[in-house]
Design a protein around this motif. Structure first.
Motif, PDB file in Angstrom:
ATOM      1  N   ARG A 144     -13.610  -0.252   9.237  1.00 41.34           N
ATOM      2  CA  ARG A 144     -12.647  -1.211   9.780  1.00 41.34           C
ATOM      3  C   ARG A 144     -12.783  -2.582   9.151  1.00 41.34           C
ATOM      4  O   ARG A 144     -11.842  -3.374   9.172  1.00 41.34           O
ATOM      5  CB  ARG A 144     -12.829  -1.325  11.296  1.00 41.34           C
ATOM      6  CG  ARG A 144     -12.394  -0.064  12.053  1.00 41.34           C
ATOM      7  CD  ARG A 144     -12.409  -0.308  13.543  1.00 41.34           C
ATOM      8  NE  ARG A 144     -11.983   0.869  14.282  1.00 41.34           N
ATOM      9  CZ  ARG A 144     -11.888   0.929  15.607  1.00 41.34           C
ATOM     10  NH1 ARG A 144     -12.198  -0.141  16.320  1.00 41.34           N
ATOM     11  NH2 ARG A 144     -11.498   2.035  16.205  1.00 41.34           N
ATOM     12  N   LEU A 145     -13.970  -2.896   8.602  1.00 42.55           N
ATOM     13  CA  LEU A 145     -14.158  -4.190   7.950  1.00 42.55           C
ATOM     14  C   LEU A 145     -13.731  -4.149   6.492  1.00 42.55           C
ATOM     15  O   LEU A 145     -13.524  -5.195   5.886  1.00 42.55           O
ATOM     16  CB  LEU A 145     -15.627  -4.621   8.053  1.00 42.55           C
ATOM     17  CG  LEU A 145     -16.151  -4.875   9.465  1.00 42.55           C
ATOM     18  CD1 LEU A 145     -17.610  -5.264   9.413  1.00 42.55           C
ATOM     19  CD2 LEU A 145     -15.334  -5.953  10.163  1.00 42.55           C
ATOM     20  N   ASN A 146     -13.647  -2.964   5.923  1.00 45.27           N
ATOM     21  CA  ASN A 146     -13.289  -2.819   4.512  1.00 45.27           C
ATOM     22  C   ASN A 146     -11.803  -2.508   4.357  1.00 45.27           C
ATOM     23  O   ASN A 146     -11.415  -1.549   3.691  1.00 45.27           O
ATOM     24  CB  ASN A 146     -14.136  -1.714   3.854  1.00 45.27           C
ATOM     25  CG  ASN A 146     -15.574  -2.142   3.683  1.00 45.27           C
ATOM     26  OD1 ASN A 146     -15.863  -3.189   3.124  1.00 45.27           O
ATOM     27  ND2 ASN A 146     -16.491  -1.346   4.202  1.00 45.27           N
ATOM     28  N   ARG A 147     -10.976  -3.320   4.980  1.00 47.45           N
ATOM     29  CA  ARG A 147      -9.532  -3.160   4.902  1.00 47.45           C
ATOM     30  C   ARG A 147      -8.892  -4.521   4.689  1.00 47.45           C
ATOM     31  O   ARG A 147      -9.482  -5.555   4.986  1.00 47.45           O
ATOM     32  CB  ARG A 147      -8.978  -2.507   6.180  1.00 47.45           C
ATOM     33  CG  ARG A 147      -9.603  -1.163   6.531  1.00 47.45           C
ATOM     34  CD  ARG A 147      -8.992  -0.601   7.809  1.00 47.45           C
ATOM     35  NE  ARG A 147      -7.641  -0.105   7.578  1.00 47.45           N
ATOM     36  CZ  ARG A 147      -7.363   1.147   7.207  1.00 47.45           C
ATOM     37  NH1 ARG A 147      -8.337   2.014   7.028  1.00 47.45           N
ATOM     38  NH2 ARG A 147      -6.122   1.527   7.016  1.00 47.45           N
ATOM     39  N   TYR A 148      -7.680  -4.493   4.172  1.00 48.31           N
ATOM     40  CA  TYR A 148      -6.911  -5.727   4.061  1.00 48.31           C
ATOM     41  C   TYR A 148      -5.459  -5.423   4.398  1.00 48.31           C
ATOM     42  O   TYR A 148      -5.052  -4.268   4.460  1.00 48.31           O
ATOM     43  CB  TYR A 148      -7.039  -6.335   2.658  1.00 48.31           C
ATOM     44  CG  TYR A 148      -6.369  -5.557   1.547  1.00 48.31           C
ATOM     45  CD1 TYR A 148      -5.071  -5.880   1.132  1.00 48.31           C
ATOM     46  CD2 TYR A 148      -7.042  -4.525   0.889  1.00 48.31           C
ATOM     47  CE1 TYR A 148      -4.453  -5.174   0.102  1.00 48.31           C
ATOM     48  CE2 TYR A 148      -6.430  -3.820  -0.143  1.00 48.31           C
ATOM     49  CZ  TYR A 148      -5.142  -4.154  -0.526  1.00 48.31           C
ATOM     50  OH  TYR A 148      -4.528  -3.447  -1.543  1.00 48.31           O
ATOM     51  N   ASP A 149      -4.683  -6.467   4.635  1.00 47.84           N
ATOM     52  CA  ASP A 149      -3.301  -6.317   5.077  1.00 47.84           C
ATOM     53  C   ASP A 149      -2.337  -6.478   3.902  1.00 47.84           C
ATOM     54  O   ASP A 149      -2.547  -7.305   3.011  1.00 47.84           O
ATOM     55  CB  ASP A 149      -2.957  -7.341   6.156  1.00 47.84           C
ATOM     56  CG  ASP A 149      -3.664  -7.054   7.472  1.00 47.84           C
ATOM     57  OD1 ASP A 149      -4.031  -5.886   7.686  1.00 47.84           O
ATOM     58  OD2 ASP A 149      -3.845  -7.992   8.265  1.00 47.84           O
ATOM     59  N   VAL A 150      -1.279  -5.683   3.928  1.00 45.44           N
ATOM     60  CA  VAL A 150      -0.218  -5.749   2.926  1.00 45.44           C
ATOM     61  C   VAL A 150       1.121  -5.884   3.639  1.00 45.44           C
ATOM     62  O   VAL A 150       1.416  -5.117   4.564  1.00 45.44           O
ATOM     63  CB  VAL A 150      -0.204  -4.485   2.029  1.00 45.44           C
ATOM     64  CG1 VAL A 150       1.015  -4.493   1.109  1.00 45.44           C
ATOM     65  CG2 VAL A 150      -1.474  -4.397   1.220  1.00 45.44           C
ATOM     66  N   SER A 151       1.897  -6.871   3.221  1.00 44.28           N
ATOM     67  CA  SER A 151       3.248  -7.047   3.756  1.00 44.28           C
ATOM     68  C   SER A 151       4.238  -6.345   2.834  1.00 44.28           C
ATOM     69  O   SER A 151       4.243  -6.570   1.622  1.00 44.28           O
ATOM     70  CB  SER A 151       3.579  -8.538   3.857  1.00 44.28           C
ATOM     71  OG  SER A 151       4.925  -8.724   4.249  1.00 44.28           O
ATOM     72  N   GLN A 239       0.018  -9.017  -0.882  1.00 47.04           N
ATOM     73  CA  GLN A 239      -1.312  -8.906  -0.272  1.00 47.04           C
ATOM     74  C   GLN A 239      -1.593 -10.150   0.543  1.00 47.04           C
ATOM     75  O   GLN A 239      -1.415 -11.264   0.064  1.00 47.04           O
ATOM     76  CB  GLN A 239      -2.378  -8.731  -1.353  1.00 47.04           C
ATOM     77  CG  GLN A 239      -3.789  -8.580  -0.783  1.00 47.04           C
ATOM     78  CD  GLN A 239      -4.817  -8.278  -1.855  1.00 47.04           C
ATOM     79  OE1 GLN A 239      -4.477  -7.872  -2.953  1.00 47.04           O
ATOM     80  NE2 GLN A 239      -6.074  -8.492  -1.543  1.00 47.04           N
ATOM     81  N   LEU A 240      -2.019  -9.970   1.792  1.00 43.18           N
ATOM     82  CA  LEU A 240      -2.246 -11.096   2.689  1.00 43.18           C
ATOM     83  C   LEU A 240      -3.727 -11.427   2.793  1.00 43.18           C
ATOM     84  O   LEU A 240      -4.574 -10.623   2.451  1.00 43.18           O
ATOM     85  CB  LEU A 240      -1.687 -10.768   4.076  1.00 43.18           C
ATOM     86  CG  LEU A 240      -0.208 -10.424   4.110  1.00 43.18           C
ATOM     87  CD1 LEU A 240       0.209 -10.034   5.519  1.00 43.18           C
ATOM     88  CD2 LEU A 240       0.648 -11.594   3.619  1.00 43.18           C
TER      89      LEU A 240
END
Length: 240
Positions: A144-151, A239-240
């Motif tokens: 869960r910590l090794n994720r990032y958000d993409v719009s 990428q956010l």
């Protein structure tokens, strides 16, 4: 000196616990701003308590040396609020920068009041909280910590398979190249955190999505993955 270091270190650890809870739940307030705010608050409290015994006394019973410093904290808070941005898809950025601006005022107050050891300990812990500890947490391998958000802004032709497309995006990650760790890669998935659909002209529709994706996926992989779907006319990825 030792008690002061213990207080600041405990503030860092407790801020880390709060930040981990928020980040694992994919909330905006993550590890960095939580630790920074907690350390700076602890530093201001120490300075405020010690300042009375240092500058007050029997000759100045009504003296409040931290009155002006309190106004500095409030004023700098407005400056920090100016760097917080609300982007599309309800994404908020700039929380860490705002917290660091506010923390800089705490360091300045500590130095101005003559609490040099406290300020040095505070800046060391602040730098560790922003640069070292988040990377260490990610090295532990918590998914869960090794994720990032993409719009994503996806323009599609009007069709009756919209739900199928959404399910496909959410449940199937981009294809990974054949390798020894292919099995572990296939377990990853894209999670839709926010979804919005809007009708356009010429019988088209636009989907605004906020995806949570594993760190090992490049933005270009996600772009071409969505681009290959049927009825997709255009894709805009950020990428956010």
């Amino acid at each position: 000196m030792i008690i002061m270091i213990i207080k600041l270190t405990l503030a860092l650890l407790f801020g880390l616990l709060i930040g981990l809870d928020r980040q694992m739940k994919q909330k905006q307030l993550g590890m960095r701003p939580s630790m920074v705010i907690c350390i700076a608050s602890c530093l201001l409290t120490i300075v405020s308590i010690e300042a009375f015994s240092k500058f007050g006394g029997e000759n100045h019973p009504n003296m409040d040396p931290m009155r002006l410093a309190a106004q500095i904290v409030s004023g700098v808070g407005f400056i920090g609020a100016g760097v917080i941005l609300r982007r599309s898809n309800e994404v908020i950025s700039g929380l860490t920068s705002a917290a660091l601006i506010w923390s800089a005022s705490a360091l300045g107050i500590a130095i101005g009041a003559g609490f040099y050891k406290e300020a040095i300990c505070g800046i060391v812990l602040l730098i560790a909280a922003v640069n070292l500890i988040p990377g260490l947490m990610k090295l532990l391998g918590w998914e869960r910590l090794n994720r990032y958000d993409v719009s994503l802004k996806v323009v599609v032709e009007s069709n009756s398979r919209m739900t199928e497309l959404i399910r496909h995006i959410q449940r199937n990650p981009a294809p990974a190249p054949a390798s020894e760790d292919r099995k572990s890669t296939e377990k990853a998935e894209f999670k839709i955190r926010h979804f919005k659909i809007k009708d356009l002209d010429s019988n088209r529709q636009r989907m605004d999505l906020l995806l949570s994706v594993p760190n090992h996926y490049y933005l270009s992989e996600i772009y071409y993955y969505i681009k290959e779907f049927d009825h997709v006319l255009s894709v805009e990825a950020e990428q956010l």
